[in-house]
Motif scaffolding. Sequence first.
Motif, mmCIF file in Angstrom:
data_model
loop_
_atom_site.group_PDB
_atom_site.id
_atom_site.type_symbol
_atom_site.label_atom_id
_atom_site.label_comp_id
_atom_site.label_asym_id
_atom_site.label_seq_id
_atom_site.Cartn_x
_atom_site.Cartn_y
_atom_site.Cartn_z
ATOM 1 N N HIS A 213 0.835 -1.205 0.000
ATOM 2 C CA HIS A 213 0.000 0.000 0.000
ATOM 3 C C HIS A 213 0.869 1.254 0.000
ATOM 4 C CE1 HIS A 213 -4.092 1.565 0.338
ATOM 5 N NE2 HIS A 213 -3.603 2.522 1.094
ATOM 6 N N ALA A 214 1.932 1.240 0.801
ATOM 7 C CA ALA A 214 2.856 2.379 0.806
ATOM 8 C C ALA A 214 3.547 2.514 -0.543
ATOM 9 C CB ALA A 214 3.885 2.215 1.923
ATOM 10 N N THR A 215 3.924 1.388 -1.144
ATOM 11 C CA THR A 215 4.536 1.416 -2.472
ATOM 12 C C THR A 215 3.568 1.994 -3.489
ATOM 13 O OG1 THR A 215 5.890 -0.510 -1.929
ATOM 14 C CG2 THR A 215 5.655 0.029 -4.254
ATOM 15 N N ALA A 216 2.294 1.615 -3.392
ATOM 16 C CA ALA A 216 1.281 2.154 -4.295
ATOM 17 C C ALA A 216 1.147 3.660 -4.125
ATOM 18 C CB ALA A 216 -0.056 1.468 -4.044
ATOM 19 N N ARG A 217 1.156 4.131 -2.885
ATOM 20 C CA ARG A 217 1.055 5.582 -2.651
ATOM 21 C C ARG A 217 2.256 6.311 -3.241
ATOM 22 N NH1 ARG A 217 -0.542 4.207 2.698
ATOM 23 N NH2 ARG A 217 1.534 4.817 3.414
ATOM 24 N N ARG A 218 3.453 5.745 -3.050
ATOM 25 C CA ARG A 218 4.642 6.405 -3.601
ATOM 26 C C ARG A 218 4.596 6.422 -5.122
ATOM 27 N NH1 ARG A 218 7.150 3.550 0.790
ATOM 28 N NH2 ARG A 218 7.824 1.845 -0.574
ATOM 29 N N LEU A 219 4.087 5.345 -5.713
ATOM 30 C CA LEU A 219 3.962 5.301 -7.165
ATOM 31 C C LEU A 219 3.027 6.402 -7.659
ATOM 32 C CD1 LEU A 219 4.443 3.847 -9.914
ATOM 33 C CD2 LEU A 219 2.398 2.495 -9.390
ATOM 34 N N VAL A 220 1.878 6.543 -7.018
ATOM 35 C CA VAL A 220 0.905 7.564 -7.425
ATOM 36 C C VAL A 220 1.498 8.952 -7.260
ATOM 37 C CG1 VAL A 220 -1.296 8.621 -6.795
ATOM 38 C CG2 VAL A 220 -1.121 6.140 -7.026
ATOM 39 N N GLU A 221 2.202 9.190 -6.162
ATOM 40 C CA GLU A 221 2.837 10.490 -5.953
ATOM 41 C C GLU A 221 3.850 10.787 -7.053
ATOM 42 O OE1 GLU A 221 4.452 10.103 -2.081
ATOM 43 O OE2 GLU A 221 2.503 10.243 -1.056
ATOM 44 N N THR A 222 4.633 9.775 -7.435
ATOM 45 C CA THR A 222 5.626 9.948 -8.496
ATOM 46 C C THR A 222 4.961 10.206 -9.836
ATOM 47 O OG1 THR A 222 7.192 8.489 -7.357
ATOM 48 C CG2 THR A 222 7.543 8.838 -9.708
ATOM 49 N N VAL A 223 3.938 9.435 -10.134
ATOM 50 C CA VAL A 223 3.226 9.603 -11.406
ATOM 51 C C VAL A 223 2.609 10.990 -11.486
ATOM 52 C CG1 VAL A 223 1.206 8.816 -12.703
ATOM 53 C CG2 VAL A 223 2.808 7.148 -11.792
ATOM 54 N N ASP A 224 1.998 11.455 -10.390
ATOM 55 C CA ASP A 224 1.405 12.795 -10.369
ATOM 56 C C ASP A 224 2.477 13.875 -10.534
ATOM 57 O OD1 ASP A 224 -1.283 12.364 -10.308
ATOM 58 O OD2 ASP A 224 -1.549 12.758 -8.176
ATOM 59 N N ALA A 225 3.579 13.725 -9.781
ATOM 60 C CA ALA A 225 4.626 14.752 -9.809
ATOM 61 C C ALA A 225 5.278 14.851 -11.176
ATOM 62 C CB ALA A 225 5.679 14.448 -8.750
ATOM 63 N N GLU A 226 5.434 13.725 -11.867
ATOM 64 C CA GLU A 226 6.103 13.703 -13.165
ATOM 65 C C GLU A 226 5.125 13.750 -14.339
ATOM 66 O OE1 GLU A 226 9.286 13.809 -13.748
ATOM 67 O OE2 GLU A 226 9.937 13.749 -11.656
ATOM 68 N N ASP A 227 3.822 13.870 -14.034
ATOM 69 C CA ASP A 227 2.790 13.937 -15.076
ATOM 70 C C ASP A 227 2.867 12.734 -16.007
ATOM 71 O OD1 ASP A 227 0.587 15.016 -16.337
ATOM 72 O OD2 ASP A 227 1.778 16.182 -17.753
ATOM 73 N N LEU A 228 3.006 11.539 -15.402
ATOM 74 C CA LEU A 228 3.065 10.301 -16.180
ATOM 75 C C LEU A 228 1.659 9.782 -16.467
ATOM 76 C CD1 LEU A 228 5.831 8.346 -14.256
ATOM 77 C CD2 LEU A 228 6.079 9.476 -16.462
ATOM 78 N N LYS A 229 1.564 8.918 -17.420
ATOM 79 C CA LYS A 229 0.331 8.198 -17.682
ATOM 80 C C LYS A 229 0.499 6.784 -17.134
ATOM 81 C CE LYS A 229 -1.485 11.624 -19.953
ATOM 82 N NZ LYS A 229 -2.581 12.415 -19.335
ATOM 83 N N LEU A 230 -0.430 6.354 -16.330
ATOM 84 C CA LEU A 230 -0.345 5.029 -15.739
ATOM 85 C C LEU A 230 -1.727 4.395 -15.730
ATOM 86 C CD1 LEU A 230 1.525 2.979 -14.177
ATOM 87 C CD2 LEU A 230 0.560 3.959 -12.099
ATOM 88 N N GLY A 231 -1.828 3.196 -16.280
ATOM 89 C CA GLY A 231 -3.087 2.468 -16.251
ATOM 90 C C GLY A 231 -3.207 1.643 -14.990
ATOM 91 N N SER A 232 -4.212 0.810 -14.933
ATOM 92 C CA SER A 232 -4.438 -0.031 -13.765
ATOM 93 C C SER A 232 -3.210 -0.906 -13.503
ATOM 94 C CB SER A 232 -5.671 -0.907 -13.983
ATOM 95 O OG SER A 232 -5.560 -1.653 -15.179
ATOM 96 N N THR A 233 -2.803 -0.985 -12.244
ATOM 97 C CA THR A 233 -1.540 -1.626 -11.884
ATOM 98 C C THR A 233 -1.714 -2.506 -10.662
ATOM 99 O OG1 THR A 233 -0.249 0.217 -12.784
ATOM 100 C CG2 THR A 233 0.850 -1.199 -11.182
ATOM 101 N N LEU A 234 -1.227 -3.728 -10.754
ATOM 102 C CA LEU A 234 -1.253 -4.667 -9.637
ATOM 103 C C LEU A 234 0.148 -4.806 -9.057
ATOM 104 C CD1 LEU A 234 -2.728 -6.896 -7.958
ATOM 105 C CD2 LEU A 234 -1.979 -8.511 -9.729
ATOM 106 N N ILE A 235 0.263 -4.669 -7.741
ATOM 107 C CA ILE A 235 1.525 -4.847 -7.029
ATOM 108 C C ILE A 235 1.348 -6.010 -6.060
ATOM 109 C CG2 ILE A 235 3.244 -3.781 -5.528
ATOM 110 C CD1 ILE A 235 2.078 -1.044 -6.416
ATOM 111 N N VAL A 236 2.247 -6.996 -6.142
ATOM 112 C CA VAL A 236 2.211 -8.144 -5.230
ATOM 113 C C VAL A 236 3.571 -8.278 -4.571
ATOM 114 C CG1 VAL A 236 1.928 -10.641 -5.030
ATOM 115 C CG2 VAL A 236 0.479 -9.356 -6.605
#
Length: 325
Positions: free
Chosen positions: A96-119
């Motif tokens: 969950h923390a990894t997911a939050r960091r990913l979203v923060e990075t994607v937002d900060a860098e204006d990336l495009k990211l589709g649905s993503t599964l992390i296990v």
Amino acid sequence: ELARISHNSLPISRRNPVSEICRLASAVEKPTTGRHPPHNFSKSTREEGIERTYEGFTHATAHGSSILHNRLNSLGTEISQHVENFAHISVTDSTHATARRLVETVDAEDLKLGSTLIVADRQDRGEGRGDRSWASPAGGLYLSLVLPDVDAETVPRLPMLAATAASDAISSLVVADVRIKWPNDILVDGRKIAGILISARHGETVWSAISLGVNLAEAPEISAGEGLPATSIADHVETGDFESWRESLVIGFLDRFKRCMEDPGPALDRWREHLIQRPGDQISVRIASGKTISGELTELSSEGFLRIRHDGEETVITGGDIIES
């Protein structure tokens, strides 16, 4: 289509956001040799691990696990029917923390990211609701699903939809009497077998992270006063092993959650059917401030909120923990 460049010397906006998950994990092991991709996947070595692409589906692996590599990673084609990206991490603080960091990075860098599964194979600091920890040794299922652009009406219903999908997936393993403790703890015989954590980040894109933890091979010891006693799939299922259970639950959860999102009405009905608490019950709820509200449960709203009558008035509770019912 996601860029497939993932060299750390490049700015994040030019790297593959899925490989970025592996970089953002707090404890990622270096690649090892002797790893072979599943059939029909192309392989390229990255500093973060192994990244595979198949018909636009991106799959990154942070090395350190032979179990998931041999079993869960071979399900890449099935997983690709439900998400655009899949990252497998050997160990992290929490998915969950990894997911939050990913979203923060994607937002900060204006990336495009589709649905993503992390296990992850295991978590060092698994998260539960209310800043509680979730014991996460090897031998369990720990996943987070990151979704962009969930509509505003659906976001408040995510805890119920995820709980319905999880309870249905666990029931499919022939586990009897799977119930839900409001809002989304999954119980068997009054013991907790799975937990769900939801968060949303609102902005130009509304990002939602849906995390699920399931006790598979064993149940952690829970000290008195720290929560419900725990149980595991192994306590209730005589056939199979935790690898096969994990495979079934990952695919089963993704499939059922997708259907719940597409048609939430029947899913919310099943959530109410599986819920332990019923209108008319006397309950006590500890809310985020630490205050406890006790009274009669008069109604469950369409969003899954509790309406409690106490001291001659009614209070709507949107989140908290039921400590007595």
